[in-house]
Each structure stands twice: as structure tokens, then as C-alpha cells.
Scaffold this active site. Structure first.
Site, short mmCIF file in Angstrom:
data_model
loop_
_atom_site.label_atom_id
_atom_site.label_comp_id
_atom_site.label_asym_id
_atom_site.label_seq_id
_atom_site.Cartn_x
_atom_site.Cartn_y
_atom_site.Cartn_z
N HIS A 1 -5.75 9.15 2.18
CA HIS A 1 -5.64 7.87 2.89
C HIS A 1 -5.50 8.14 4.38
CE1 HIS A 1 -3.33 3.74 3.15
NE2 HIS A 1 -4.22 3.89 4.13
N HIS B 1 -7.64 6.84 8.06
CA HIS B 1 -8.72 6.06 8.68
C HIS B 1 -9.29 6.90 9.82
CE1 HIS B 1 -7.45 2.20 6.76
NE2 HIS B 1 -6.30 2.86 6.70
N HIS C 1 -6.16 -1.40 -0.03
CA HIS C 1 -4.83 -1.51 0.57
C HIS C 1 -4.13 -2.69 -0.10
CE1 HIS C 1 -6.49 1.10 3.59
NE2 HIS C 1 -5.40 1.07 4.32
N GLU D 1 1.18 -3.32 1.32
CA GLU D 1 1.59 -2.67 2.57
C GLU D 1 2.59 -3.60 3.27
OE1 GLU D 1 -1.54 -1.99 5.43
OE2 GLU D 1 -0.28 -0.70 6.69
N ASP E 1 -2.60 7.87 7.20
CA ASP E 1 -3.10 6.54 7.56
C ASP E 1 -3.83 6.56 8.90
OD1 ASP E 1 -3.53 3.93 6.79
OD2 ASP E 1 -1.59 3.16 7.46
N ASP E 2 -3.13 6.40 10.01
CA ASP E 2 -3.75 6.41 11.35
C ASP E 2 -2.95 7.39 12.21
OD1 ASP E 2 -5.72 4.02 11.16
OD2 ASP E 2 -3.84 3.21 10.39
N1 LIG Z 1 -2.48 0.57 8.07
C1 LIG Z 1 -3.60 -0.14 7.89
N2 LIG Z 1 -3.59 -1.20 7.05
C2 LIG Z 1 -4.68 -1.93 6.86
N3 LIG Z 1 -5.83 -1.71 7.47
C3 LIG Z 1 -5.89 -0.68 8.33
N4 LIG Z 1 -6.90 -0.21 9.08
C4 LIG Z 1 -6.44 0.85 9.77
N5 LIG Z 1 -5.16 1.07 9.49
C5 LIG Z 1 -4.78 0.13 8.58
ZN LIG Z 2 -4.64 2.55 5.58
#
Ligand SMILES: Nc1ncnc2[nH]cnc12
Ligand SMILES: [Zn+2]
Length: 392
Positions: A70, A72, A250, A253, A331-332
């Protein structure tokens, strides 16, 4: 193949894989030795969280063979690279300096973060950008012991600016091929459908990526979760399933556990991205275990988006103890202050987990992946070998 990247590769050296032995501190960190009760969002435990991960444990984390499921790609643009891409593509950024950009990296919630994230997406334009972005992530991931990655990205972030999926997927695929050959790190693409857009737009996206069917392993649902429930995309998921894509979304969250159940029931997803709020429904947690539905959790993301205000009560410990196939992911990473290993380290620091749990988490990262059974077997064998090596 040679990389034509104008960006310097990451410099983090591979941690030594020859270091041996973890000094146990007398307290066994195995979850079964820990008394944990889980009520609501609070985990009480007898372990004392560490002030910071032990040096040797940090080394153990780096050396563990692992999969990341996971992440992005758009969330891996490092601050300096944001300015380089912007300059190369003549894109104006609202921040004058790297420090100004860094100062913007505080978020009240998911929506607040996404507004910034979408600004960042504007600097990516050409096939070369997608190549460089992907290769930079895979080099960093490789340096952190990632041997297999499922990388998400959302074509709808780029299509409105006329950037074709040919350029997007072409650049990403070339970088994957290079990394496979040069680094030995394998990777796949998951395409994210944006949930704040209509299902019709999502279906058009499925049409657009069909010529690249062989390059895309799966479909996920991303973007602002609240008020965009999974059922909105039930037809899209049915079509994606017919076309042979692996399915995740997703869910849970920022929205309640009902969104997780809905993704499973209405969209027939095989995996859940995040699943943080599953604890709200104990029967759902049991179902995740019984049906072997994995959660790809992202502690630093949940912390930075103020979803989890205290990682010492982070529900991953409960899910792991209950037998859910939970894995650790970034994630990011460039927006949330850490790649996958920093996420593992945060769990060691705040939850007090030890080697046994770390090994279970990386085993879950392989078994919870969409890789072939032979790839999963190879990943598990690498973890077994690592464990034996480390114990002797
Ligand atoms: N944490 C996240 N939740 C949903 N969409 C995303 N796109 C990029 N990061 C995200
Ligand atoms: Zn994500």
C-alpha cells in the site's frame, strides 16, 4: 536497460545483512506474553513502549525481506524532487522554497492532505516523470529490504491535463522492468479509481486502461472516503472482477467499519487498504480472520492525518493478536515522514512489538499480496531463511 533519470538515486545504503542477534530486554515482546484488552479504540498493555527503537532492532527491520502492498506513487515525491519536476515542466508551485513546502506538511484530516497531494500531482507530466518517480521509489524500497511492491496510482489525477495512460503506465512499467533486472526488486501496478468522481468516470477509466491489462494487476478505490461509500462503485468492481483484476479498496480509513463490510459485501474486494476502524465491529474482525481478508495498515499516515491520535493504542496490535493478516505500509511516505521501515520503527516505539511480531507482519505482507503463489512461496522462504540466519 540504463536509466535516463535526471534525478540522483537515493543514497541510503543497504543495511548490513551480516549483523546478528537482538538483545532481548528481559520482557518478551511476543504478543501472547502480553496482556492486552481491546475496548473501543483503546489498547491497554503491560509492555512499556520504547523511547526509540533499539539500534539492533532497527537493523533487524531493515534486513527483513518484505513486501509493500500500500504505497501511492504520487505520494513518494520527495520535497527536492517536487521542485525539480516543477522546473523541468514549467509548473508554478505555491511554495517558494523547500522549507515552505515542508511547513505545509501538517494536516487536519484526509481531505486537508488530499488538497496538498493533488497540488503535488501537478508537477508530474511526462512519461519520463513517471519513470523517474517509480524508479526513485523502488530504489528507496530496495534499500529498505522490500523485495516486492504493489504500487498504487490514480490515472484520474493526470487525465484532465491530457496526460495519457500510455505515458503514465508506460513510464511506470519501464521503471519496474529496470528495477526487476537491476535491483532484483519486483513490483506491480494497482490502479486507483477516485471515489469522489462518478462511477461512470471510473468505468471510462477501466476502458482506457484495458489496452494495458497485462501491466495492471489490480484495482483499488481511493480519495475522500466520507460520503463516498464503496457501494457507489459496485458495478465498476463487478466489471473489474470480470476482467480478471485483483480487487482492493481503501475502507475504514476515516469512515466507520460499515464501509469495510460494504467493500467486502458489495464490491467483493479481496483485501482492505487501511481498515483502521474495523475495531468498531468485533464480528467484522472475526470475519476478516475467518475469510482471510488482509488489512494493509499505514501507522504514520493514520497518525499524520489525525485518524490515530496515539500510536500506543494503534489497533494493529489487536488485529495481529486476533489473527488478522495485517501488514505494515507507508501510504504516502514523502508526505507522512517515513517509508515502510520508519512505519515498522514507529510500531516498535509505540506498541513495543518485537521480533516475533515483526516477522509475522512481513510474512503477512507476502501472504496478503496479489503475487503468484510461487512468488509468495519465495518471499516466505526468504523470511524463514532470514529468521534462521538471525537466530544462529
Ligand atoms: N491516504 C489516502 N487515502 C485515500 N486516498 C489517497 N490517495 C493518496 N493517499 C490516500
Ligand atoms: Zn492509501
Amino acid at each position: 536497460m540504463m536509466t535516463n533519470s535526471v534525478f540522483p538515486g537515493p543514497t541510503a545504503p543497504l543495511a548490513s545483512r551480516t549483523a546478528r542477534g537482538i538483545q532481548e530486554d528481559g520482557t518478551d515482546h511476543a504478543l501472547d506474553a502480553v496482556s492486552r484488552t481491546f475496548t473501543g479504540s483503546t489498547v491497554s498493555k503491560s509492555l512499556t513502549p520504547r523511547s526509540e527503537p533499539d539500534f539492533m532492532l532497527a537493523e533487524f527491520i531493515t534486513a527483513m525481506p518484505k513486501a509493500e502492498l500500500h504505497v501511492h506513487l504520487e505520494g513518494t515525491i520527495e520535497v527536492a524532487d517536487m521542485f525539480r519536476y516543477a522546473q523541468r515542466n514549467a509548473v508554478n508551485l505555491p511554495w517558494g522554497t523547500e522549507d515552505e513546502l515542508r511547513a505545509a506538511y501538517t494536516y487536519k484530516n484526509l481531505g486537508d492532505f488530499l488538497a496538498l497531494f493533488w497540488q503535488g500531482c501537478r508537477v508530474l507530466t511526462t512519461r519520463e516523470d513517471f519513470y523517474d518517480l517509480t524508479l526513485a521509489y523502488l530504489q528507496r524500497a530496495h534499500a529498505q529490504g522490500v523485495v516486492y511492491a504493489e504500487m498504487s496510482y490514480a490515472p484520474q489525477n493526470f487525465l484532465p491535463r491530457g496526460i495519457t495512460v500510455d505515458h503514465q503506465i508506460g513510464g511506470i512499467s519501464d521503471a519496474i522492468a529496470y528495477a526487476r533486472e537491476d535491483l532484483g526488486t519486483d513490483a506491480e501496478i494497482l490502479v486507483i479509481v477516485q471515489r469522489h468522481r462518478s462511477e461512470a468516470e471510473g468505468l471510462e477509466l477501466l476502458d482506457l486502461i484495458r489496452p494495458h491489462r497485462d501491466s495492471v494487476l489490480g484495482i483499488s478505490l481511493g480519495g475522500p472516503e466520507t460520503n463516498n461509500p464503496p457501494a457507489k462503485f459496485a458495478r465498476l468492481y463487478a466489471r473489474a472482477r470480470d476482467e480478471g483484476y485483483r480487487l482492493t479498496a481503501h475502507a475504514g480509513e476515516e469512515a466507520p467499519a460499515t464501509y469495510i463490510a460494504e467493500a467486502i459485501n458489495k464490491c467483493k474486494v479481496e483485501r482492505i487498504d487501511h481498515g483502521y476502524t474495523a475495531f468498531q465491529d468485533p464480528l467484522l474482525v472475526t470475519r476478516l480472520v475467518d475469510e482471510g481478508i488482509p488489512l494493509t495498515m499505514c501507522p504514520l499516515s493514520n497518525q499524520r492525518l489525525q485518524i490515530s491520535d496515539d500510536l500506543s493504542t494503534y489497533p494493529l496490535a489487536h488485529y495481529l493478536q486476533a489473527g488478522v493478516s495485517v501488514s505494515v505500509n507507508s501510504d504516502d511516505p514523502s508526505y507522512f515522514g517515513g517509508y515502510v521501515n520508519e512505519n515498522f520503527e514507529a510500531l516498535v516505539t509505540h506498541l513495543g512489538i518485537g521480533k516475533a511480531e515483526l516477522l509475522q507482519l512481513v510474512r503477512n505482507s507476502f501472504t496478503g499480496s496479489f503475487a503468484s503463489s510461487s512468488q509468495i512461496g519465495a518471499g516466505l522462504a526468504a523470511v524463514d531463511k532470514f529468521e534462521q540466519f538471525w537466530n544462529n
